[in-house]
Design a protein around this motif. Structure first.
Motif, PDB file in Angstrom:
ATOM      1  N   GLY A  33       0.804  -1.213   0.000  1.00  0.00           N
ATOM      2  CA  GLY A  33       0.000   0.000   0.000  1.00  0.00           C
ATOM      3  C   GLY A  33       0.833   1.257   0.000  1.00  0.00           C
ATOM      4  O   GLY A  33       2.021   1.252  -0.268  1.00  0.00           O
ATOM      5  N   GLY A  34       0.201   2.390   0.301  1.00  0.00           N
ATOM      6  CA  GLY A  34       0.876   3.681   0.262  1.00  0.00           C
ATOM      7  C   GLY A  34       1.939   3.818   1.333  1.00  0.00           C
ATOM      8  O   GLY A  34       2.004   3.049   2.294  1.00  0.00           O
ATOM      9  N   ARG A  35       2.761   4.841   1.195  1.00  0.00           N
ATOM     10  CA  ARG A  35       3.839   5.065   2.147  1.00  0.00           C
ATOM     11  C   ARG A  35       3.279   5.592   3.463  1.00  0.00           C
ATOM     12  O   ARG A  35       2.342   6.387   3.487  1.00  0.00           O
ATOM     13  CB  ARG A  35       4.850   6.057   1.557  1.00  0.00           C
ATOM     14  N   ALA A  36       3.872   5.125   4.551  1.00  0.00           N
ATOM     15  CA  ALA A  36       3.410   5.542   5.867  1.00  0.00           C
ATOM     16  C   ALA A  36       3.675   7.029   6.074  1.00  0.00           C
ATOM     17  O   ALA A  36       4.641   7.585   5.559  1.00  0.00           O
ATOM     18  CB  ALA A  36       4.123   4.727   6.951  1.00  0.00           C
ATOM     19  N   ALA A  37       2.787   7.650   6.850  1.00  0.00           N
ATOM     20  CA  ALA A  37       2.936   9.081   7.110  1.00  0.00           C
ATOM     21  C   ALA A  37       4.247   9.352   7.831  1.00  0.00           C
ATOM     22  O   ALA A  37       4.599   8.678   8.793  1.00  0.00           O
ATOM     23  CB  ALA A  37       1.758   9.571   7.950  1.00  0.00           C
ATOM     24  N   GLY A  38       4.972  10.357   7.359  1.00  0.00           N
ATOM     25  CA  GLY A  38       6.222  10.737   7.988  1.00  0.00           C
ATOM     26  C   GLY A  38       7.412   9.865   7.637  1.00  0.00           C
ATOM     27  O   GLY A  38       8.502  10.086   8.158  1.00  0.00           O
ATOM     28  N   LEU A  39       7.225   8.876   6.787  1.00  0.00           N
ATOM     29  CA  LEU A  39       8.312   7.976   6.425  1.00  0.00           C
ATOM     30  C   LEU A  39       9.333   8.706   5.558  1.00  0.00           C
ATOM     31  O   LEU A  39       8.990   9.365   4.578  1.00  0.00           O
ATOM     32  CB  LEU A  39       7.761   6.773   5.661  1.00  0.00           C
ATOM     33  N   VAL A  40      10.606   8.621   5.942  1.00  0.00           N
ATOM     34  CA  VAL A  40      11.677   9.266   5.191  1.00  0.00           C
ATOM     35  C   VAL A  40      12.129   8.342   4.072  1.00  0.00           C
ATOM     36  O   VAL A  40      12.526   7.207   4.320  1.00  0.00           O
ATOM     37  CB  VAL A  40      12.868   9.604   6.111  1.00  0.00           C
ATOM     38  N   GLU A  41      12.053   8.822   2.842  1.00  0.00           N
ATOM     39  CA  GLU A  41      12.433   8.029   1.683  1.00  0.00           C
ATOM     40  C   GLU A  41      13.548   8.776   0.947  1.00  0.00           C
ATOM     41  O   GLU A  41      13.280   9.658   0.137  1.00  0.00           O
ATOM     42  CB  GLU A  41      11.237   7.809   0.766  1.00  0.00           C
ATOM     43  N   ARG A  42      14.792   8.426   1.255  1.00  0.00           N
ATOM     44  CA  ARG A  42      15.900   9.139   0.631  1.00  0.00           C
ATOM     45  C   ARG A  42      17.147   8.267   0.567  1.00  0.00           C
ATOM     46  O   ARG A  42      17.554   7.653   1.545  1.00  0.00           O
ATOM     47  CB  ARG A  42      16.231  10.422   1.422  1.00  0.00           C
ATOM     48  N   TRP A  43      17.699   8.205  -0.609  1.00  0.00           N
ATOM     49  CA  TRP A  43      19.038   7.635  -0.849  1.00  0.00           C
ATOM     50  C   TRP A  43      19.539   8.389  -2.079  1.00  0.00           C
ATOM     51  O   TRP A  43      19.442   7.937  -3.198  1.00  0.00           O
ATOM     52  CB  TRP A  43      18.967   6.138  -1.095  1.00  0.00           C
ATOM     53  N   GLY A  44      20.071   9.602  -1.848  1.00  0.00           N
ATOM     54  CA  GLY A  44      20.255  10.557  -2.932  1.00  0.00           C
ATOM     55  C   GLY A  44      21.508  10.387  -3.759  1.00  0.00           C
ATOM     56  O   GLY A  44      21.595  10.928  -4.857  1.00  0.00           O
ATOM     57  N   GLN A  45      22.516   9.667  -3.231  1.00  0.00           N
ATOM     58  CA  GLN A  45      23.750   9.451  -3.985  1.00  0.00           C
ATOM     59  C   GLN A  45      24.257   8.044  -3.686  1.00  0.00           C
ATOM     60  O   GLN A  45      23.835   7.415  -2.712  1.00  0.00           O
ATOM     61  CB  GLN A  45      24.813  10.490  -3.591  1.00  0.00           C
ATOM     62  N   ASP A  46      25.167   7.557  -4.503  1.00  0.00           N
ATOM     63  CA  ASP A  46      25.769   6.270  -4.210  1.00  0.00           C
ATOM     64  C   ASP A  46      26.417   6.357  -2.832  1.00  0.00           C
ATOM     65  O   ASP A  46      27.223   7.243  -2.562  1.00  0.00           O
ATOM     66  CB  ASP A  46      26.820   5.932  -5.272  1.00  0.00           C
ATOM     67  N   GLY A  47      26.057   5.438  -1.930  1.00  0.00           N
ATOM     68  CA  GLY A  47      26.556   5.514  -0.569  1.00  0.00           C
ATOM     69  C   GLY A  47      25.652   6.277   0.365  1.00  0.00           C
ATOM     70  O   GLY A  47      26.043   6.624   1.469  1.00  0.00           O
ATOM     71  N   TYR A  48      24.445   6.611  -0.063  1.00  0.00           N
ATOM     72  CA  TYR A  48      23.391   7.322   0.665  1.00  0.00           C
ATOM     73  C   TYR A  48      23.461   8.820   0.460  1.00  0.00           C
ATOM     74  O   TYR A  48      22.480   9.446   0.078  1.00  0.00           O
ATOM     75  CB  TYR A  48      23.423   7.001   2.168  1.00  0.00           C
ATOM     76  N   GLY A  49      24.599   9.444   0.726  1.00  0.00           N
ATOM     77  CA  GLY A  49      24.733  10.884   0.575  1.00  0.00           C
ATOM     78  C   GLY A  49      26.149  11.258   0.216  1.00  0.00           C
ATOM     79  O   GLY A  49      26.962  10.409  -0.153  1.00  0.00           O
ATOM     80  N   ALA A  50      26.469  12.539   0.347  1.00  0.00           N
ATOM     81  CA  ALA A  50      27.793  13.026  -0.040  1.00  0.00           C
ATOM     82  C   ALA A  50      28.899  12.399   0.792  1.00  0.00           C
ATOM     83  O   ALA A  50      30.042  12.297   0.350  1.00  0.00           O
ATOM     84  CB  ALA A  50      27.852  14.548   0.080  1.00  0.00           C
ATOM     85  N   GLY A  51      28.569  11.950   2.015  1.00  0.00           N
ATOM     86  CA  GLY A  51      29.564  11.344   2.877  1.00  0.00           C
ATOM     87  C   GLY A  51      29.866   9.895   2.586  1.00  0.00           C
ATOM     88  O   GLY A  51      30.775   9.324   3.186  1.00  0.00           O
ATOM     89  N   HIS A  52      29.086   9.274   1.669  1.00  0.00           N
ATOM     90  CA  HIS A  52      29.359   7.898   1.242  1.00  0.00           C
ATOM     91  C   HIS A  52      29.402   6.946   2.438  1.00  0.00           C
ATOM     92  O   HIS A  52      30.212   6.014   2.490  1.00  0.00           O
ATOM     93  CB  HIS A  52      30.684   7.851   0.477  1.00  0.00           C
ATOM     94  N   THR A  53      28.510   7.129   3.400  1.00  0.00           N
ATOM     95  CA  THR A  53      28.514   6.323   4.615  1.00  0.00           C
ATOM     96  C   THR A  53      27.881   4.947   4.435  1.00  0.00           C
ATOM     97  O   THR A  53      28.109   4.054   5.244  1.00  0.00           O
ATOM     98  CB  THR A  53      27.729   7.036   5.724  1.00  0.00           C
TER      99      THR A  53
END
Length: 379
Positions: A16-36
């Motif tokens: 079903g639909g996404r839960a309210a307030g659910l964070v949906e983000r993986w913006g770069q390879d490695g999650y973000g600019a920090g490649h963590t």
């Protein structure tokens, strides 16, 4: 721009639909600019729900002509969209993360798989005429994440090897085979909003995929033993050290980078460049959650305390790679399988088959790639 044909196969029982307030983000390879490779916002897939994961859909982009015979890069996820780059087909395509339905596709030239990122509502990719027998020119390209429409396209006289989005700036690192001396390598900063080039420095490259944190980028000299820190927006230097490092990750909590060099794995102070701790001889792909550093080493996964570099536990695995931390779990690929481990002990929680490439965990979904195919799992 021309659309491409992409095959979409949907699994049964779409969730079903996404839960309210659910964070949906993986913006770069490695999650973000920090490649963590650490997603602190994942709250749905955990040690209980991971046992209920099942395939919801799968997509396999099909190429549209001759292109570069390069491996696909990791998918990126944000705002209900999964965006993929298909190097051999010269396409960027977006899919609905809930259903797997294609939202748009855009042809942007001969795409070399040097990177893919999403910042806000902008998708950034790199373009190079890799089938050309001569010339080093490439492009930095921005697309509208909602529609795939071209926002800007900036030409660069270098072949882009790596780029990172650091706040409002896209920082590219490239080489020029026809250039000599320091001019053979260059790093440049581009304004994310309009593609205007803000600065450039020759004789350096980005020090690794995790070369950005807090608006700073780490640069390695190409002619001498030197690593320096500069502001991503201006290129102005902060400090330098007489060792050439390759940076693997920026700690998401502590003000330190994790780098490899001749001595092994080091934690470097972000403000001074001094060595905080060293694990001699250690090397491999890594992830970090601010408390622990997970290293897919030779024949094992080694886990270290982020503050002191003390070994916490080790787990023998054949050819471990692609460690990812999210939702109280550690994901590691090994021998064409995806292992889900407890991050505190290394005990196996679940095993998936046919996972050979990238792993992304975001928005209550697990995305696993095998070649060009991306499968999405959810509870």
């Amino acid at each position: 721009m021309r659309g491409s044909e992409l095959g979409v196969t949907r699994g049964r029982g779409l969730d079903g639909g996404r839960a309210a307030g659910l964070v949906e983000r993986w913006g770069q390879d490695g999650y973000g600019a920090g490649h963590t490779f650490y997603n602190p916002g994942e709250s749905v897939i955990n040690s209980d729900s991971v046992r209920r994961l099942r395939t919801r859909w799968a997509v396999t982009p099909r190429g549209a002509g001759d292109g570069c015979p390069l491996a696909p890069v990791a998918p990126i996820v944000a705002g209900g969209r999964m965006v993929v780059l298909e190097p051999s087909g010269n396409q960027v395509a977006a899919f609905d993360t809930r259903t797997g339905a294609q939202l748009w596709s855009s042809q942007v030239g001969q795409l070399e798989a040097t990177g893919l990122a999403m910042a806000g509502d902008t998708v950034v990719v790199s373009d190079v005429a890799c089938s050309s027998p001569s010339g080093d020119d490439s492009n930095v390209i921005a697309l509208d994440a909602r529609t795939g429409a071209l926002r800007w396209d900036s030409l660069w006289a270098y072949t882009t090897d790596l780029f990172v989005v650091s706040g409002p700036t896209v920082v590219t690192s490239g080489h020029c085979d026809m250039c000599v001396g320091d001019e053979a390598y260059q790093v440049a900063g581009w304004r994310l909003s309009d593609g205007q080039r803000m600065w450039s420095r020759s004789g350096v490259v980005l020090a690794g995929p995790a070369a950005s944190r807090d608006g700073l980028v780490l640069l390695s000299s190409t002619s001498r033993e030197l690593t320096s820190v500069a502001e991503a927006a201006s290129g102005r230097g902060r400090w330098s050290t007489g060792i050439r490092y390759e940076v693997s990750a920026a700690d998401p909590v502590r003000r330190q980078w994790y780098a490899t060099g001749k001595a092994g794995l080091r934690a470097l102070d972000q403000d001074t460049g001094r060595t905080v701790w060293t694990v001699r001889g250690e090397t491999g792909e890594l992830a970090t959650d601010g408390r622990r550093v997970f290293v897919a080493s030779a024949g094992r996964v080694n886990v270290y305390d982020a503050a002191r570099g003390r070994l916490l536990w080790t787990r023998a695995l054949r050819t471990p790679s692609h460690p990812v931390r999210a939702g109280g779990l550690l994901y590691v690929t090994s021998r064409r399988s995806l292992l889900v481990l407890a991050p505190t002990t290394g005990v196996t929680v679940r095993t998936f088959g046919s996972a050979t490439d990238h792993v992304v965990a975001a928005g209550g979904r697990l995305y696993v790639t095998n070649g060009r195919t991306v499968k999405a799992f959810s509870p």
